[in-house]
Scaffold this motif. Structure first.
Motif, PDB file in Angstrom:
ATOM      1  N   ILE A 102       0.840  -1.193   0.000  1.00  0.00           N
ATOM      2  CA  ILE A 102       0.000   0.000   0.000  1.00  0.00           C
ATOM      3  C   ILE A 102       0.878   1.248   0.000  1.00  0.00           C
ATOM      4  O   ILE A 102       1.869   1.326   0.735  1.00  0.00           O
ATOM      5  N   ASN A 103       0.500   2.216  -0.812  1.00  0.00           N
ATOM      6  CA  ASN A 103       1.234   3.487  -0.862  1.00  0.00           C
ATOM      7  C   ASN A 103       1.262   4.151   0.510  1.00  0.00           C
ATOM      8  O   ASN A 103       0.258   4.187   1.221  1.00  0.00           O
ATOM      9  N   TYR A 104       2.453   4.640   0.887  1.00  0.00           N
ATOM     10  CA  TYR A 104       2.629   5.248   2.205  1.00  0.00           C
ATOM     11  C   TYR A 104       3.166   6.666   2.085  1.00  0.00           C
ATOM     12  O   TYR A 104       4.089   6.938   1.308  1.00  0.00           O
ATOM     13  N   THR A 105       2.597   7.561   2.870  1.00  0.00           N
ATOM     14  CA  THR A 105       3.130   8.911   3.080  1.00  0.00           C
ATOM     15  C   THR A 105       3.118   9.146   4.595  1.00  0.00           C
ATOM     16  O   THR A 105       2.506   8.372   5.344  1.00  0.00           O
ATOM     17  N   PRO A 106       3.770  10.209   5.073  1.00  0.00           N
ATOM     18  CA  PRO A 106       3.750  10.477   6.519  1.00  0.00           C
ATOM     19  C   PRO A 106       2.338  10.657   7.090  1.00  0.00           C
ATOM     20  O   PRO A 106       2.145  10.549   8.304  1.00  0.00           O
ATOM     21  N   LYS A 107       1.352  10.914   6.240  1.00  0.00           N
ATOM     22  CA  LYS A 107      -0.017  11.102   6.710  1.00  0.00           C
ATOM     23  C   LYS A 107      -0.847   9.818   6.644  1.00  0.00           C
ATOM     24  O   LYS A 107      -2.014   9.808   7.053  1.00  0.00           O
ATOM     25  N   THR A 108      -0.258   8.746   6.150  1.00  0.00           N
ATOM     26  CA  THR A 108      -0.986   7.482   6.028  1.00  0.00           C
ATOM     27  C   THR A 108      -1.277   6.890   7.404  1.00  0.00           C
ATOM     28  O   THR A 108      -0.358   6.692   8.203  1.00  0.00           O
ATOM     29  N   PRO A 109      -2.554   6.592   7.718  1.00  0.00           N
ATOM     30  CA  PRO A 109      -2.857   5.976   9.021  1.00  0.00           C
ATOM     31  C   PRO A 109      -2.337   4.533   9.068  1.00  0.00           C
ATOM     32  O   PRO A 109      -2.423   3.799   8.082  1.00  0.00           O
ATOM     33  N   LEU A 110      -1.768   4.157  10.211  1.00  0.00           N
ATOM     34  CA  LEU A 110      -1.216   2.818  10.399  1.00  0.00           C
ATOM     35  C   LEU A 110      -1.914   2.126  11.562  1.00  0.00           C
ATOM     36  O   LEU A 110      -2.285   2.766  12.552  1.00  0.00           O
ATOM     37  N   ILE A 111      -2.089   0.811  11.442  1.00  0.00           N
ATOM     38  CA  ILE A 111      -2.680   0.014  12.519  1.00  0.00           C
ATOM     39  C   ILE A 111      -1.807  -1.209  12.760  1.00  0.00           C
ATOM     40  O   ILE A 111      -1.055  -1.637  11.886  1.00  0.00           O
ATOM     41  N   LEU A 112      -1.913  -1.780  13.970  1.00  0.00           N
ATOM     42  CA  LEU A 112      -1.164  -2.984  14.291  1.00  0.00           C
ATOM     43  C   LEU A 112      -1.876  -4.219  13.729  1.00  0.00           C
ATOM     44  O   LEU A 112      -3.088  -4.375  13.901  1.00  0.00           O
ATOM     45  N   ASN A 113      -1.108  -5.095  13.057  1.00  0.00           N
ATOM     46  CA  ASN A 113      -1.692  -6.355  12.598  1.00  0.00           C
ATOM     47  C   ASN A 113      -1.589  -7.407  13.703  1.00  0.00           C
ATOM     48  O   ASN A 113      -1.181  -7.115  14.830  1.00  0.00           O
ATOM     49  N   THR A 114      -1.932  -8.646  13.384  1.00  0.00           N
ATOM     50  CA  THR A 114      -1.955  -9.705  14.396  1.00  0.00           C
ATOM     51  C   THR A 114      -0.573 -10.046  14.929  1.00  0.00           C
ATOM     52  O   THR A 114      -0.451 -10.687  15.967  1.00  0.00           O
ATOM     53  N   PHE A 115       0.492  -9.631  14.214  1.00  0.00           N
ATOM     54  CA  PHE A 115       1.857  -9.893  14.663  1.00  0.00           C
ATOM     55  C   PHE A 115       2.481  -8.686  15.365  1.00  0.00           C
ATOM     56  O   PHE A 115       3.668  -8.673  15.655  1.00  0.00           O
ATOM     57  N   GLY A 116       1.663  -7.653  15.607  1.00  0.00           N
ATOM     58  CA  GLY A 116       2.174  -6.467  16.278  1.00  0.00           C
ATOM     59  C   GLY A 116       3.004  -5.572  15.381  1.00  0.00           C
ATOM     60  O   GLY A 116       3.816  -4.784  15.864  1.00  0.00           O
ATOM     61  N   ILE A 117       2.790  -5.695  14.059  1.00  0.00           N
ATOM     62  CA  ILE A 117       3.531  -4.879  13.084  1.00  0.00           C
ATOM     63  C   ILE A 117       2.600  -3.808  12.537  1.00  0.00           C
ATOM     64  O   ILE A 117       1.451  -4.088  12.172  1.00  0.00           O
ATOM     65  N   LEU A 118       3.095  -2.580  12.478  1.00  0.00           N
ATOM     66  CA  LEU A 118       2.284  -1.509  11.906  1.00  0.00           C
ATOM     67  C   LEU A 118       2.157  -1.666  10.402  1.00  0.00           C
ATOM     68  O   LEU A 118       3.136  -1.968   9.713  1.00  0.00           O
ATOM     69  N   GLU A 119       0.954  -1.478   9.902  1.00  0.00           N
ATOM     70  CA  GLU A 119       0.726  -1.530   8.461  1.00  0.00           C
ATOM     71  C   GLU A 119      -0.380  -0.549   8.085  1.00  0.00           C
ATOM     72  O   GLU A 119      -1.210  -0.189   8.907  1.00  0.00           O
ATOM     73  N   PRO A 120      -0.381  -0.092   6.827  1.00  0.00           N
ATOM     74  CA  PRO A 120      -1.400   0.873   6.403  1.00  0.00           C
ATOM     75  C   PRO A 120      -2.789   0.247   6.353  1.00  0.00           C
ATOM     76  O   PRO A 120      -2.945  -0.962   6.147  1.00  0.00           O
ATOM     77  N   ILE A 121      -3.779   1.083   6.550  1.00  0.00           N
ATOM     78  CA  ILE A 121      -5.160   0.650   6.315  1.00  0.00           C
ATOM     79  C   ILE A 121      -5.343   0.489   4.817  1.00  0.00           C
ATOM     80  O   ILE A 121      -4.919   1.328   4.019  1.00  0.00           O
ATOM     81  N   ILE A 122      -5.975  -0.601   4.419  1.00  0.00           N
ATOM     82  CA  ILE A 122      -6.106  -0.884   2.989  1.00  0.00           C
ATOM     83  C   ILE A 122      -7.067   0.094   2.321  1.00  0.00           C
ATOM     84  O   ILE A 122      -8.170   0.342   2.799  1.00  0.00           O
ATOM     85  N   ASN A 123      -6.574   0.652   1.253  1.00  0.00           N
ATOM     86  CA  ASN A 123      -7.376   1.492   0.377  1.00  0.00           C
ATOM     87  C   ASN A 123      -7.165   0.946  -1.030  1.00  0.00           C
ATOM     88  O   ASN A 123      -6.035   0.941  -1.532  1.00  0.00           O
ATOM     89  N   LYS A 124      -8.210   0.455  -1.661  1.00  0.00           N
ATOM     90  CA  LYS A 124      -8.053  -0.211  -2.955  1.00  0.00           C
ATOM     91  C   LYS A 124      -7.413   0.691  -4.006  1.00  0.00           C
ATOM     92  O   LYS A 124      -6.794   0.207  -4.960  1.00  0.00           O
ATOM     93  N   ASP A 125      -7.516   1.999  -3.814  1.00  0.00           N
ATOM     94  CA  ASP A 125      -6.915   2.927  -4.776  1.00  0.00           C
ATOM     95  C   ASP A 125      -5.406   3.052  -4.595  1.00  0.00           C
ATOM     96  O   ASP A 125      -4.715   3.608  -5.444  1.00  0.00           O
ATOM     97  N   ASN A 126      -4.893   2.552  -3.439  1.00  0.00           N
ATOM     98  CA  ASN A 126      -3.467   2.686  -3.148  1.00  0.00           C
ATOM     99  C   ASN A 126      -2.712   1.363  -3.199  1.00  0.00           C
ATOM    100  O   ASN A 126      -1.561   1.298  -2.789  1.00  0.00           O
ATOM    101  N   ILE A 127      -3.362   0.303  -3.673  1.00  0.00           N
ATOM    102  CA  ILE A 127      -2.696  -0.991  -3.757  1.00  0.00           C
ATOM    103  C   ILE A 127      -1.761  -1.006  -4.958  1.00  0.00           C
ATOM    104  O   ILE A 127      -2.134  -0.648  -6.073  1.00  0.00           O
TER     105      ILE A 127
END
Length: 205
Positions: A102-127
């Motif tokens: 997923i495309n990332y910029t400093p303003k991209t919201p991040l959430i923790l996945n099941t392994f405790g790793i931060l990842e972007p919220i999925i946006n189909k336009d940014n895949i």
């Protein structure tokens, strides 16, 4: 009987050998203090930003560091300042536990996945379509003198890298110098890397 994610039988001794390497390397990584990590980060950034494939790349996939891995946050900041497009991995079970980016910029919201790793919220336009990618910076637990890579054991990157030549992007491993071993126990699903960069060396195969 123990089978891996590909349904292939693995012996207890085979698993034990790989897991012992993982445990040792993860312990070494987590023993690095903040000052050492800062020095390692500066050396890696210097090597990476002066490496021609990185200089030429426009779209770069990269990971957010955990577990004592070389710190990629300062590298991401530098790459963004150089007008590179950055993409972060997201684990999605609906695509057979493969990674999507997923495309990332400093303003991209991040959430923790099941392994405790931060990842972007999925946006189909940014895949990201992998065929549009130039370089993928890949994490690893250990590597050997033939470019074989040992990951965390879940196979996400091995599956993603299966057809990297077809997609025409360049995978580059990032590691500490001490993560080099003479020879890794390998299996047919393991994907070797053509390039691995450590603070003191650029390994190419």
């Amino acid at each position: 009987m123990i089978f891996n994610l590909y349904g292939i039988f693995m012996s207890d001794s085979y698993l034990s050998n790989r897991n012992s390497i993982r445990q040792k390397m993860r312990s070494l990584r987590n023993s690095i203090n903040a000052k050492q990590q800062q020095k390692i980060t500066k050396l890696l950034i210097k090597k990476l930003v002066s490496y021609l494939p990185i200089i030429q790349a426009k779209k770069i996939a990269i990971f957010l560091s955990i577990d004592g891995e070389p710190n990629t946050k300062p590298l991401i900041k530098v790459l963004l300042e150089e007008n590179k497009q950055i993409f972060l991995p997201v684990i999605k079970s609906y695509v057979e536990n493969d990674l999507i980016f997923i495309n990332y910029t400093p303003k991209t919201p991040l959430i923790l996945n099941t392994f405790g790793i931060l990842e972007p919220i999925i946006n189909k336009d940014n895949i990201l379509n992998l065929s549009d990618l130039d370089v993928m910076l890949v994490p690893l637990v250990a590597f050997d003198r033939k470019g074989q890579r040992l990951g965390m054991g879940r196979g996400y990157y091995d599956r993603t890298l299966q057809n990297w030549q077809k997609y025409n992007f360049l995978p580059i491993g990032i590691a500490h110098d001490f993560q080099l071993v003479e020879k890794l126990p390998t299996a047919k699903w393991d994907i070797p890397l053509p390039i691995i960069i450590t603070p003191s060396h650029i390994w190419q195969w």
